[in-house]
Motif scaffolding. Structure first.
Motif, PDB file in Angstrom:
ATOM      1  N   ILE A  99       0.809  -1.209   0.000  1.00  0.00           N
ATOM      2  CA  ILE A  99       0.000   0.000   0.000  1.00  0.00           C
ATOM      3  C   ILE A  99       0.848   1.267   0.000  1.00  0.00           C
ATOM      4  N   HIS A 100       2.021   1.244   0.625  1.00  0.00           N
ATOM      5  CA  HIS A 100       2.858   2.438   0.696  1.00  0.00           C
ATOM      6  C   HIS A 100       3.393   2.863  -0.670  1.00  0.00           C
ATOM      7  N   GLU A 101       3.334   1.976  -1.654  1.00  0.00           N
ATOM      8  CA  GLU A 101       3.825   2.296  -2.991  1.00  0.00           C
ATOM      9  C   GLU A 101       2.777   3.039  -3.822  1.00  0.00           C
ATOM     10  N   SER A 102       1.557   3.157  -3.323  1.00  0.00           N
ATOM     11  CA  SER A 102       0.454   3.687  -4.120  1.00  0.00           C
ATOM     12  C   SER A 102       0.092   5.119  -3.733  1.00  0.00           C
ATOM     13  N   VAL A 103      -0.561   5.811  -4.663  1.00  0.00           N
ATOM     14  CA  VAL A 103      -1.117   7.125  -4.370  1.00  0.00           C
ATOM     15  C   VAL A 103      -2.168   7.011  -3.266  1.00  0.00           C
ATOM     16  N   GLU A 104      -2.946   5.923  -3.296  1.00  0.00           N
ATOM     17  CA  GLU A 104      -3.958   5.711  -2.259  1.00  0.00           C
ATOM     18  C   GLU A 104      -3.310   5.670  -0.874  1.00  0.00           C
ATOM     19  N   GLY A 105      -2.175   5.004  -0.752  1.00  0.00           N
ATOM     20  CA  GLY A 105      -1.491   4.936   0.536  1.00  0.00           C
ATOM     21  C   GLY A 105      -1.084   6.313   1.038  1.00  0.00           C
ATOM     22  N   THR A 106      -0.535   7.132   0.137  1.00  0.00           N
ATOM     23  CA  THR A 106      -0.137   8.486   0.516  1.00  0.00           C
ATOM     24  C   THR A 106      -1.348   9.311   0.924  1.00  0.00           C
ATOM     25  N   MET A 107      -2.453   9.164   0.190  1.00  0.00           N
ATOM     26  CA  MET A 107      -3.663   9.904   0.525  1.00  0.00           C
ATOM     27  C   MET A 107      -4.231   9.457   1.874  1.00  0.00           C
ATOM     28  N   VAL A 108      -4.246   8.152   2.100  1.00  0.00           N
ATOM     29  CA  VAL A 108      -4.764   7.615   3.360  1.00  0.00           C
ATOM     30  C   VAL A 108      -3.961   8.167   4.545  1.00  0.00           C
ATOM     31  N   GLY A 109      -2.640   8.058   4.455  1.00  0.00           N
ATOM     32  CA  GLY A 109      -1.795   8.521   5.555  1.00  0.00           C
ATOM     33  C   GLY A 109      -1.920  10.014   5.791  1.00  0.00           C
ATOM     34  N   THR A 110      -1.986  10.787   4.694  1.00  0.00           N
ATOM     35  CA  THR A 110      -2.113  12.241   4.811  1.00  0.00           C
ATOM     36  C   THR A 110      -3.454  12.619   5.425  1.00  0.00           C
ATOM     37  N   PHE A 111      -4.523  11.994   4.938  1.00  0.00           N
ATOM     38  CA  PHE A 111      -5.853  12.325   5.432  1.00  0.00           C
ATOM     39  C   PHE A 111      -5.995  11.961   6.905  1.00  0.00           C
ATOM     40  N   ASP A 112      -5.506  10.785   7.281  1.00  0.00           N
ATOM     41  CA  ASP A 112      -5.612  10.373   8.683  1.00  0.00           C
ATOM     42  C   ASP A 112      -4.814  11.291   9.594  1.00  0.00           C
ATOM     43  N   ALA A 113      -3.628  11.709   9.137  1.00  0.00           N
ATOM     44  CA  ALA A 113      -2.825  12.653   9.927  1.00  0.00           C
ATOM     45  C   ALA A 113      -3.564  13.982  10.078  1.00  0.00           C
ATOM     46  N   GLY A 114      -4.265  14.407   9.012  1.00  0.00           N
ATOM     47  CA  GLY A 114      -5.031  15.642   9.077  1.00  0.00           C
ATOM     48  C   GLY A 114      -6.189  15.564  10.060  1.00  0.00           C
ATOM     49  N   LEU A 115      -6.885  14.420  10.052  1.00  0.00           N
ATOM     50  CA  LEU A 115      -7.955  14.227  11.035  1.00  0.00           C
ATOM     51  C   LEU A 115      -7.411  14.330  12.456  1.00  0.00           C
ATOM     52  N   GLN A 116      -6.274  13.724  12.682  1.00  0.00           N
ATOM     53  CA  GLN A 116      -5.703  13.728  14.019  1.00  0.00           C
ATOM     54  C   GLN A 116      -5.235  15.118  14.428  1.00  0.00           C
ATOM     55  N   MET A 117      -4.654  15.863  13.495  1.00  0.00           N
ATOM     56  CA  MET A 117      -4.235  17.204  13.852  1.00  0.00           C
ATOM     57  C   MET A 117      -5.444  18.092  14.134  1.00  0.00           C
ATOM     58  N   GLY A 118      -6.546  17.891  13.393  1.00  0.00           N
ATOM     59  CA  GLY A 118      -7.759  18.650  13.670  1.00  0.00           C
ATOM     60  C   GLY A 118      -8.246  18.427  15.089  1.00  0.00           C
ATOM     61  N   ALA A 119      -8.235  17.174  15.534  1.00  0.00           N
ATOM     62  CA  ALA A 119      -8.646  16.869  16.906  1.00  0.00           C
ATOM     63  C   ALA A 119      -7.681  17.475  17.912  1.00  0.00           C
ATOM     64  N   ALA A 120      -6.393  17.452  17.589  1.00  0.00           N
ATOM     65  CA  ALA A 120      -5.397  18.048  18.486  1.00  0.00           C
ATOM     66  C   ALA A 120      -5.614  19.549  18.616  1.00  0.00           C
ATOM     67  N   ILE A 121      -5.958  20.197  17.510  1.00  0.00           N
ATOM     68  CA  ILE A 121      -6.202  21.640  17.535  1.00  0.00           C
ATOM     69  C   ILE A 121      -7.388  21.977  18.436  1.00  0.00           C
ATOM     70  N   ILE A 122      -8.491  21.268  18.248  1.00  0.00           N
ATOM     71  CA  ILE A 122      -9.686  21.548  19.055  1.00  0.00           C
ATOM     72  C   ILE A 122      -9.412  21.276  20.531  1.00  0.00           C
ATOM     73  N   SER A 123      -8.740  20.174  20.806  1.00  0.00           N
ATOM     74  CA  SER A 123      -8.432  19.827  22.197  1.00  0.00           C
ATOM     75  C   SER A 123      -7.524  20.877  22.830  1.00  0.00           C
TER      76      SER A 123
END
Length: 246
Positions: A99-123
């Motif tokens: 999965i790490h070789e694919s565009v989907e993998g990069t999108m998944v990791g980026t999106f999940d990191a963004g969700l987590q940073m959003g929660a960190a910001i609100i908290s």
């Protein structure tokens, strides 16, 4: 409107912090909130590095384009795409990760990191802290990868400077809501007119904060988007095994 929604809608970036430490217990609560966010297939292909060391923050400030608020913030959080953990899981089960070789993998990791940073910001903001996101961690990623000893299959997605605000800062206006919300399908009509009104609003805002040289939203954004402003992302992604060829 409840207090949580009020807090979110009152967000503003903070670039000036008090010389006051943030307790580890507070940081952990913020990061537990981040970790609680949804992620693709429960793969949990993200991690966060907590950085307090002054010398390390100074170097990161330099690597991100001399963003001094990183150095001055008591804490810097680096959110990572992390397929190193999942690679170990694959090896543990006698499998080969792809999965790490694919565009989907990069999108998944980026999106999940963004969700987590959003929660960190609100908290963080709910606890009286101020933050500013740092996309500049992708400006000189090779140096950052070496500095923080990031293994292959990991990549710095975004950073977050964190501390107690020295001032409340200005709240930056957003594009009109009708440019963001589309009913049933994407509506192209009226977009340009809304953008023109927003440009006028931004001119007033930029004048108020002493940054009128930026012009307005469309001029500034267009000037940046004429080029790939972080050209080292693609080659360093490949070096970290994110091939993006599938």
């Amino acid at each position: 409107m409840n207090e949580t929604i009020k807090l979110i809608q009152d967000h503003r970036s903070i670039r000036s912090f008090l010389d006051k430490e943030v307790d580890d217990a507070v940081i952990d609560e913020i990061l537990r909130s981040a970790q609680a966010m949804p992620n693709s297939i429960n793969g949990q292909q993200t991690s966060v590095i907590v950085i307090k060391d002054k010398d390390t923050k100074k170097k990161i400030a330099e690597y991100t384009g001399n963003q001094t608020w990183i150095e001055n913030a008591p804490v810097f959080l680096l959110f990572l795409i992390d397929f190193y953990k999942t690679k170990l899981a694959a090896e543990k089960n006698g499998l080969t990760q792809a999965i790490h070789e694919s565009v989907e993998g990069t999108m998944v990791g980026t999106f999940d990191a963004g969700l987590q940073m959003g929660a960190a910001i609100i908290s963080a903001e709910s606890l009286g802290l101020g933050i500013v996101p740092i996309g500049g961690v992708r400006k000189n990623p090779a140096e950052l990868i070496e500095l923080l000893k990031l293994p292959e299959y990991t990549y710095p997605a975004v950073g977050l400077a964190l501390g107690y605000p020295k001032d409340h800062s200005h709240k930056k206006p957003r594009l009109p809501f009708d440019t963001f919300k589309h009913e049933e399908f994407y509506h192209t009509s009226g977009l340009l007119e809304s953008m023109e009104q927003y440009d006028k609003n931004m001119e007033d805002y930029l004048k108020e904060i002493g940054r009128e040289q930026e012009g307005n939203w469309s001029k500034f954004t267009s000037s940046i988007y004429q080029s790939i402003y972080y050209p080292e992302v693609y080659p360093t992604l490949k070096k970290q095994k994110f091939l993006n060829d599938k």
